[in-house]
Design a protein around this motif. Sequence first.
Motif, PDB file in Angstrom:
ATOM      1  N   GLU A 170      68.316  37.862  36.184  1.00  9.40           N
ATOM      2  CA  GLU A 170      69.188  37.862  37.354  1.00  9.40           C
ATOM      3  C   GLU A 170      68.947  36.599  38.166  1.00  9.40           C
ATOM      4  N   ASN A 171      69.961  36.075  38.765  1.00  9.57           N
ATOM      5  CA  ASN A 171      69.962  34.920  39.670  1.00  9.57           C
ATOM      6  C   ASN A 171      68.719  34.041  39.598  1.00  9.57           C
ATOM      7  N   ASP A 172      67.817  34.186  40.569  1.00  8.66           N
ATOM      8  CA  ASP A 172      66.623  33.345  40.645  1.00  8.66           C
ATOM      9  C   ASP A 172      65.748  33.492  39.415  1.00  8.66           C
ATOM     10  N   ASP A 173      65.783  34.663  38.819  1.00 12.14           N
ATOM     11  CA  ASP A 173      64.983  34.947  37.640  1.00 12.14           C
ATOM     12  C   ASP A 173      65.315  34.012  36.483  1.00 12.14           C
ATOM     13  N   ALA A 174      66.595  33.765  36.284  1.00 13.82           N
ATOM     14  CA  ALA A 174      67.049  32.980  35.141  1.00 13.82           C
ATOM     15  C   ALA A 174      66.429  31.588  35.131  1.00 13.82           C
ATOM     16  N   GLU A 175      66.234  31.028  36.298  1.00 11.18           N
ATOM     17  CA  GLU A 175      65.684  29.682  36.401  1.00 11.18           C
ATOM     18  C   GLU A 175      64.244  29.599  35.894  1.00 11.18           C
ATOM     19  N   HIS A 176      63.461  30.656  36.097  1.00 10.14           N
ATOM     20  CA  HIS A 176      62.036  30.618  35.780  1.00 10.14           C
ATOM     21  C   HIS A 176      61.605  31.552  34.653  1.00 10.14           C
ATOM     22  N   ALA A 177      62.502  32.366  34.151  1.00  8.39           N
ATOM     23  CA  ALA A 177      62.132  33.451  33.244  1.00  8.39           C
ATOM     24  C   ALA A 177      61.380  33.003  32.004  1.00  8.39           C
ATOM     25  N   GLU A 178      61.805  31.929  31.401  1.00 10.11           N
ATOM     26  CA  GLU A 178      61.152  31.509  30.170  1.00 10.11           C
ATOM     27  C   GLU A 178      60.020  30.530  30.428  1.00 10.11           C
ATOM     28  N   ASP A 179      59.832  30.167  31.669  1.00  6.75           N
ATOM     29  CA  ASP A 179      58.741  29.296  32.068  1.00  6.75           C
ATOM     30  C   ASP A 179      57.434  30.071  31.910  1.00  6.75           C
ATOM     31  N   GLU A 180      56.556  29.610  31.038  1.00  6.86           N
ATOM     32  CA  GLU A 180      55.292  30.310  30.785  1.00  6.86           C
ATOM     33  C   GLU A 180      54.412  30.395  32.029  1.00  6.86           C
ATOM     34  N   ALA A 181      54.665  29.540  33.010  1.00  2.00           N
ATOM     35  CA  ALA A 181      53.873  29.590  34.234  1.00  2.00           C
ATOM     36  C   ALA A 181      54.408  30.625  35.212  1.00  2.00           C
ATOM     37  N   HIS A 226      55.940  32.174  46.197  1.00  2.00           N
ATOM     38  CA  HIS A 226      57.012  32.399  47.165  1.00  2.00           C
ATOM     39  C   HIS A 226      56.541  32.502  48.607  1.00  2.00           C
ATOM     40  N   GLN A 227      55.574  33.376  48.855  1.00  2.00           N
ATOM     41  CA  GLN A 227      55.049  33.523  50.206  1.00  2.00           C
ATOM     42  C   GLN A 227      53.719  34.252  50.158  1.00  2.00           C
ATOM     43  N   GLY A 238      57.767  33.121  34.493  1.00  2.00           N
ATOM     44  CA  GLY A 238      58.311  34.261  33.761  1.00  2.00           C
ATOM     45  C   GLY A 238      59.296  35.072  34.568  1.00  2.00           C
ATOM     46  N   PRO A 239      59.797  36.160  33.977  1.00  2.00           N
ATOM     47  CA  PRO A 239      60.759  37.012  34.680  1.00  2.00           C
ATOM     48  C   PRO A 239      60.083  37.758  35.827  1.00  2.00           C
ATOM     49  N   SER A 240      60.877  38.254  36.738  1.00  9.00           N
ATOM     50  CA  SER A 240      60.366  38.980  37.902  1.00  9.00           C
ATOM     51  C   SER A 240      59.427  40.106  37.498  1.00  9.00           C
ATOM     52  N   ILE A 241      58.387  40.258  38.275  1.00  8.14           N
ATOM     53  CA  ILE A 241      57.407  41.302  38.004  1.00  8.14           C
ATOM     54  C   ILE A 241      57.931  42.686  38.380  1.00  8.14           C
ATOM     55  N   TYR A 242      59.034  42.724  39.094  1.00  6.21           N
ATOM     56  CA  TYR A 242      59.581  43.998  39.542  1.00  6.21           C
ATOM     57  C   TYR A 242      59.731  44.945  38.356  1.00  6.21           C
ATOM     58  N   ALA A 267      52.007  40.898  45.820  1.00  6.54           N
ATOM     59  CA  ALA A 267      53.145  41.018  46.737  1.00  6.54           C
ATOM     60  C   ALA A 267      54.464  41.398  46.075  1.00  6.54           C
ATOM     61  N   TRP A 268      54.489  41.631  44.787  1.00  6.84           N
ATOM     62  CA  TRP A 268      55.722  41.972  44.073  1.00  6.84           C
ATOM     63  C   TRP A 268      56.746  40.840  44.111  1.00  6.84           C
ATOM     64  N   GLN A 269      56.328  39.622  44.358  1.00  4.54           N
ATOM     65  CA  GLN A 269      57.270  38.503  44.411  1.00  4.54           C
ATOM     66  C   GLN A 269      57.008  37.479  43.321  1.00  4.54           C
ATOM     67  N   GLU A 270      56.029  37.734  42.508  1.00  5.41           N
ATOM     68  CA  GLU A 270      55.674  36.785  41.471  1.00  5.41           C
ATOM     69  C   GLU A 270      56.385  37.116  40.158  1.00  5.41           C
ATOM     70  N   GLY A 271      56.379  36.151  39.265  1.00  6.49           N
ATOM     71  CA  GLY A 271      56.869  36.403  37.922  1.00  6.49           C
ATOM     72  C   GLY A 271      55.752  37.055  37.110  1.00  6.49           C
ATOM     73  N   PHE A 272      56.130  37.735  36.030  1.00  7.60           N
ATOM     74  CA  PHE A 272      55.133  38.391  35.179  1.00  7.60           C
ATOM     75  C   PHE A 272      54.069  37.408  34.715  1.00  7.60           C
ATOM     76  N   PHE A 273      54.502  36.264  34.194  1.00 11.67           N
ATOM     77  CA  PHE A 273      53.532  35.326  33.636  1.00 11.67           C
ATOM     78  C   PHE A 273      52.660  34.718  34.733  1.00 11.67           C
ATOM     79  N   GLU A 274      53.256  34.450  35.890  1.00 11.50           N
ATOM     80  CA  GLU A 274      52.477  33.937  37.021  1.00 11.50           C
ATOM     81  C   GLU A 274      51.391  34.946  37.393  1.00 11.50           C
ATOM     82  N   PHE A 275      51.785  36.198  37.546  1.00  7.25           N
ATOM     83  CA  PHE A 275      50.839  37.251  37.904  1.00  7.25           C
ATOM     84  C   PHE A 275      49.734  37.379  36.854  1.00  7.25           C
TER      85      PHE A 275
END
Length: 160
Positions: free
Chosen positions: A36-47, A153-154, A49-53, A88-96
Motif C-alpha cells: 500500500e502507498n508508502d509501503d510500496a516504496e520500501h517493501a522490497e528494501d532489505e533495510a 519515522h518517529q 521491508g513491508p509495514s510491520i502492521y 512503535a508499529w511504524q517500522e517495516g518488518f525488515f527494519e524491525f
Amino acid sequence: MGDLVEAQGWCVTYSDLAFLRQEVREALESGQIQLENDDAEHAEDEAYGPSIYAEQYIKPVTLQAGKVSWALMQHPDGLDCDLFISHAWQEGFFEFLSKVTYSWPWGLRTAWCCMLANPQNLNISSFLESPTSSPFAVALRASKVMLVVPNRHQSVYTRL
C-alpha cells in the motif's frame, strides 16, 4: 494450543526472527502481502521491508493456526521470558527484525514482543481492561531486560 500458557510464556527465540524474516520475504514475493502507498516504496528494501502492521502477515497466518499468537504457533508450550521488546508499529518488518537481532542482548534466549506474543485475531483491547495484569505487564515483570526498538519515522516514545 496456548490455553494453559501464561502471557509471559508467549515468547520467540532469535532463530524464530530469522525464520520470520524469510517467511515475510516469501509472502512478499508470492503476493500474499499486498503493498500500500508508502509501503510500496520500501517493501522490497532489505533495510526496511513491508509495514510491520499485523493485518497482512501475522493475522492470516495465525488465523489458519487457530487464532493463536505467532509465538505460540512456534512454541505451543511457551518459553520463559528473558527480553521484553517495545516498538512503535511504524517500522517495516525488515527494519524491525534487523534492529532486534542486531541489538539482541548476549546470553538471552527468548523475547516477548506484542505483535508476535498477542493473538492478533482476538480482541486484544480486552487484555488491557486491567493494565497491571495485562499480558504486557505480566511479560515485562517476568523479563530480565527491555529492548526499545527505534524506527525511521518517529520516536517510539510518541506512543506513550
